[in-house]
Scaffold this active site. Structure first.
Site, PDB file in Angstrom:
ATOM      1  N   LYS A  81       0.861  -1.182   0.000  1.00  0.00           N
ATOM      2  CA  LYS A  81       0.000   0.000   0.000  1.00  0.00           C
ATOM      3  C   LYS A  81       0.903   1.239   0.000  1.00  0.00           C
ATOM      4  CE  LYS A  81      -4.239   1.432   2.245  1.00  0.00           C
ATOM      5  NZ  LYS A  81      -5.156   1.269   3.365  1.00  0.00           N
ATOM      6  N   GLY A 111      -9.496  -4.437   0.241  1.00  0.00           N
ATOM      7  CA  GLY A 111      -9.418  -3.042   0.669  1.00  0.00           C
ATOM      8  C   GLY A 111      -8.115  -2.368   0.289  1.00  0.00           C
ATOM      9  N   LYS A 148     -12.996   7.110   0.999  1.00  0.00           N
ATOM     10  CA  LYS A 148     -11.580   7.361   1.308  1.00  0.00           C
ATOM     11  C   LYS A 148     -10.626   6.505   0.475  1.00  0.00           C
ATOM     12  CE  LYS A 148     -12.057   7.352   6.022  1.00  0.00           C
ATOM     13  NZ  LYS A 148     -11.731   7.764   7.392  1.00  0.00           N
ATOM     14  N   LYS A 157       0.019   4.592   9.025  1.00  0.00           N
ATOM     15  CA  LYS A 157      -1.133   4.015   8.334  1.00  0.00           C
ATOM     16  C   LYS A 157      -1.926   5.103   7.603  1.00  0.00           C
ATOM     17  CE  LYS A 157      -4.388   0.862   7.756  1.00  0.00           C
ATOM     18  NZ  LYS A 157      -4.174  -0.167   6.763  1.00  0.00           N
TER      19      LYS A 157
HETATM   20  N1  LIG Z   1     -11.028   3.210   2.473  1.00  0.00           N
HETATM   21  C1  LIG Z   1     -11.629   2.852   3.585  1.00  0.00           C
HETATM   22  O1  LIG Z   1     -12.568   3.503   4.051  1.00  0.00           O
HETATM   23  C2  LIG Z   1     -11.201   1.603   4.282  1.00  0.00           C
HETATM   24  C3  LIG Z   1     -12.033   1.008   5.238  1.00  0.00           C
HETATM   25  C4  LIG Z   1     -11.611  -0.183   5.840  1.00  0.00           C
HETATM   26  C5  LIG Z   1     -10.392  -0.740   5.510  1.00  0.00           C
HETATM   27  N2  LIG Z   1      -9.614  -0.116   4.587  1.00  0.00           N
HETATM   28  C6  LIG Z   1      -8.310  -0.702   4.233  1.00  0.00           C
HETATM   29  O2  LIG Z   1      -8.519  -1.992   3.697  1.00  0.00           O
HETATM   30  C7  LIG Z   1      -7.336  -2.743   3.897  1.00  0.00           C
HETATM   31  C8  LIG Z   1      -7.705  -4.131   4.344  1.00  0.00           C
HETATM   32  O3  LIG Z   1      -8.486  -4.699   3.335  1.00  0.00           O
HETATM   33  P1  LIG Z   1      -8.694  -6.286   3.212  1.00  0.00           P
HETATM   34  O4  LIG Z   1      -8.966  -6.841   4.538  1.00  0.00           O
HETATM   35  O5  LIG Z   1      -9.647  -6.478   2.107  1.00  0.00           O
HETATM   36  O6  LIG Z   1      -7.230  -6.809   2.875  1.00  0.00           O
HETATM   37  P2  LIG Z   1      -6.483  -7.102   1.510  1.00  0.00           P
HETATM   38  O7  LIG Z   1      -6.882  -6.156   0.457  1.00  0.00           O
HETATM   39  O8  LIG Z   1      -5.034  -7.185   1.864  1.00  0.00           O
HETATM   40  O9  LIG Z   1      -6.986  -8.569   1.100  1.00  0.00           O
HETATM   41  C9  LIG Z   1      -6.785  -9.622   1.978  1.00  0.00           C
HETATM   42  C10 LIG Z   1      -6.110 -10.821   1.315  1.00  0.00           C
HETATM   43  O10 LIG Z   1      -7.074 -11.567   0.576  1.00  0.00           O
HETATM   44  C11 LIG Z   1      -6.639 -11.779  -0.774  1.00  0.00           C
HETATM   45  N3  LIG Z   1      -7.891 -11.820  -1.535  1.00  0.00           N
HETATM   46  C12 LIG Z   1      -8.652 -10.782  -1.912  1.00  0.00           C
HETATM   47  N4  LIG Z   1      -9.806 -11.225  -2.427  1.00  0.00           N
HETATM   48  C13 LIG Z   1      -9.770 -12.575  -2.383  1.00  0.00           C
HETATM   49  C14 LIG Z   1     -10.681 -13.596  -2.756  1.00  0.00           C
HETATM   50  N5  LIG Z   1     -11.905 -13.308  -3.222  1.00  0.00           N
HETATM   51  N6  LIG Z   1     -10.298 -14.880  -2.594  1.00  0.00           N
HETATM   52  C15 LIG Z   1      -9.074 -15.176  -2.051  1.00  0.00           C
HETATM   53  N7  LIG Z   1      -8.190 -14.251  -1.664  1.00  0.00           N
HETATM   54  C16 LIG Z   1      -8.533 -12.957  -1.825  1.00  0.00           C
HETATM   55  C17 LIG Z   1      -5.709 -10.620  -1.020  1.00  0.00           C
HETATM   56  O11 LIG Z   1      -4.781 -10.923  -2.040  1.00  0.00           O
HETATM   57  C18 LIG Z   1      -5.029 -10.484   0.327  1.00  0.00           C
HETATM   58  O12 LIG Z   1      -4.013 -11.447   0.438  1.00  0.00           O
HETATM   59  C19 LIG Z   1      -6.477  -1.985   4.904  1.00  0.00           C
HETATM   60  O13 LIG Z   1      -5.380  -1.394   4.261  1.00  0.00           O
HETATM   61  C20 LIG Z   1      -7.423  -0.911   5.412  1.00  0.00           C
HETATM   62  O14 LIG Z   1      -6.729   0.256   5.796  1.00  0.00           O
HETATM   63  C21 LIG Z   1      -9.977   1.014   3.961  1.00  0.00           C
END
Ligand SMILES: NC(=O)c1ccc[n+]([C@@H]2O[C@H](COP(=O)([O-])OP(=O)(O)OC[C@H]3O[C@@H](n4cnc5c(N)ncnc54)[C@H](O)[C@@H]3O)[C@@H](O)[C@H]2O)c1
Length: 375
Positions: A81, A111, A148, A157
């Site tokens: 990120k 995310g 966001k 972060k």
């Molecule tokens: N913009 C916002 O308002 C907001 C809100 C909450 C979280 N976030 C951000 O989101 C991030 C966390 O997002 P996350 O939990 O989605 O993590 P991520 O994007 O890292 O995905 C999690 C893991 O799952 C894998 N993956 C994704 N989709 C898959 C699928 N369908 N099948 C198998 N594997 C898959 C990805 O490659 C990764 O290894 C953090 O950086 C956080 O800060 C942003």
């Protein structure tokens, strides 16, 4: 000397829409959301892992629609990120030569991916439309429905980012079938957050249905209800304060101490896990301030534990959390604005937290983890 005052209002409309099997050739949702025209070309940025799982089906979909899709598969976990990832995407946009208004970038992933693509889209030509297709639970209920965008910077972060919602977000739960269960648990943290601070019925649904939610049927009516309430609750909070002119935000429950913890703990600690630890500490603080009864605190910690989320972390000491609060207070313009639950399904803000209260919260959590008591 003359002074000019400029006043303008930024109004925005965007759509969050449920669909199923978004890459099925007969599904029109993406074609409408991404404004396909004859001979359209589209930059599609996809998480490399998601590409491995769904890339062939996705490419088949674009072929069937006659879209010239340039697919950019990038590593998109927390350590990626970064500004490097953003520049990879803007280079892709530049080499494809997309138009400023009519060639939305399509983002497919969790995310991390949607946060990065959002920032790249915001920067490219000072704003290029984009469409989000979240593939994780965190994405479906939180990251991909708000406004966001962000990357991490200097070990902080989300230190660089913007408010730039996608024109359209398509929520397709069928992606969750391949998501490892740890990431389902991770997403449940954000669901529990909404339940705890504004929707007691959602909290109870998750509490009572935990076994089913963690089972294999991710398209069950229970999941329908949980996602519906979680997204509706989130959007209800965001819509009235989308640009965050107001820094007192109940959806920041679990997001006061966790940004620092998440950065210290990455890559082994996931976003939702850090949020869960923060919610446990914030709930212990609420108990110490008589905002939660012992029974309510037990239910709060119980639902997090049942989801398989951590309640504490070796990096969490009163001193480290005090330092985290100091940084978050700057983020909140000099105010603590610390949301804590007040009963289950409601929240209040603390503005005068003292260090000794963190010591007390630490004792409460340690006692609970030791023998289930609060003494
Ligand atoms: N913009 C916002 O308002 C907001 C809100 C909450 C979280 N976030 C951000 O989101 C991030 C966390 O997002 P996350 O939990 O989605 O993590 P991520 O994007 O890292 O995905 C999690 C893991 O799952 C894998 N993956 C994704 N989709 C898959 C699928 N369908 N099948 C198998 N594997 C898959 C990805 O490659 C990764 O290894 C953090 O950086 C956080 O800060 C942003």
């Amino acid at each position: 000397m003359k002074t000019w005052t400029v006043r303008a209002v930024q109004e925005v409309t965007y759509r969050v829409q449920e669909t199923t099997d978004v890459f099925s050739p007969d599904n029109d949702a993406l074609a409408a959301a991404a404004q396909f025209r004859p001979d359209a070309k589209r930059l599609v940025v996809i998480d490399a892992k998601v590409d491995e799982l769904y890339g062939d089906v996705m490419r088949g979909y674009f072929r069937s629609r006659g879209v010239d899709a340039k697919v950019l598969a990038i590593a998109a976990e927390e350590p990626h990120k970064s500004s490097d990832s953003v520049f990879t995407i803007v280079r892709g946009a530049d080499s494809l030569g997309i138009s400023r208004r009519s060639d939305p970038i399509i983002a497919v992933g969790g995310g991390v991916l949607t946060d990065i693509v959002g920032l790249a889209a915001n920067l490219y030509r000072r704003g290029t439309p984009f469409v989000r297709i979240p593939t994780t639970l965190v994405g479906l209920v939180d990251a991909a429905v708000g406004a966001k965008t962000a990357i991490n910077f200097n070990k902080h972060k989300n230190r660089l980012g913007s408010y730039y919602p996608a024109n359209h977000t398509l929520l397709d739960r069928t992606f969750l079938r391949t998501l490892p269960v740890r990431h389902i648990r991770n997403g449940l943290a954000e669901v529990i957050k909404i339940g705890a601070i504004k929707d007691a019925a959602l909290f109870e649904l998750v509490e009572r249905g935990m076994d089913d939610l963690l089972g294999t049927n991710l398209t069950s009516p229970l999941w329908d209800a949980v996602i519906d309430r979680a997204v509706s609750g989130m959007l209800d909070e965001l819509e009235r304060n989308l640009w965050e002119h107001e820094l007192c935000r109940v959806v920041d429950f679990g997001h006061t101490f966790s940004p620092r913890l998440e950065m210290l703990g990455e890559p082994t600690l996931l976003h939702g896990e850090a949020v869960a630890v923060d919610m446990a500490w914030s709930s212990a603080l609420a108990f110490a301030r008589d905002r939660l009864t012992a029974e309510e605190l037990r239910r709060m910690l119980g639902v997090l534990a049942a989801a398989g989320l951590p309640l504490n972390h070796p990096y969490c000491t009163p001193s480290s959390l005090w330092a985290a609060l100091d940084d978050t207070t700057k983020h909140r313009d000099g105010h603590q604005h610390l949301p804590i639950p007040a009963g289950l399904g409601n929240a209040v803000f603390v503005e005068n937290l003292r260090f000794d209260e963190l010591v007390r919260a630490s004792e409460i959590l340690e006692a609970f983890l030791r023998d289930g008591s609060f003494q």
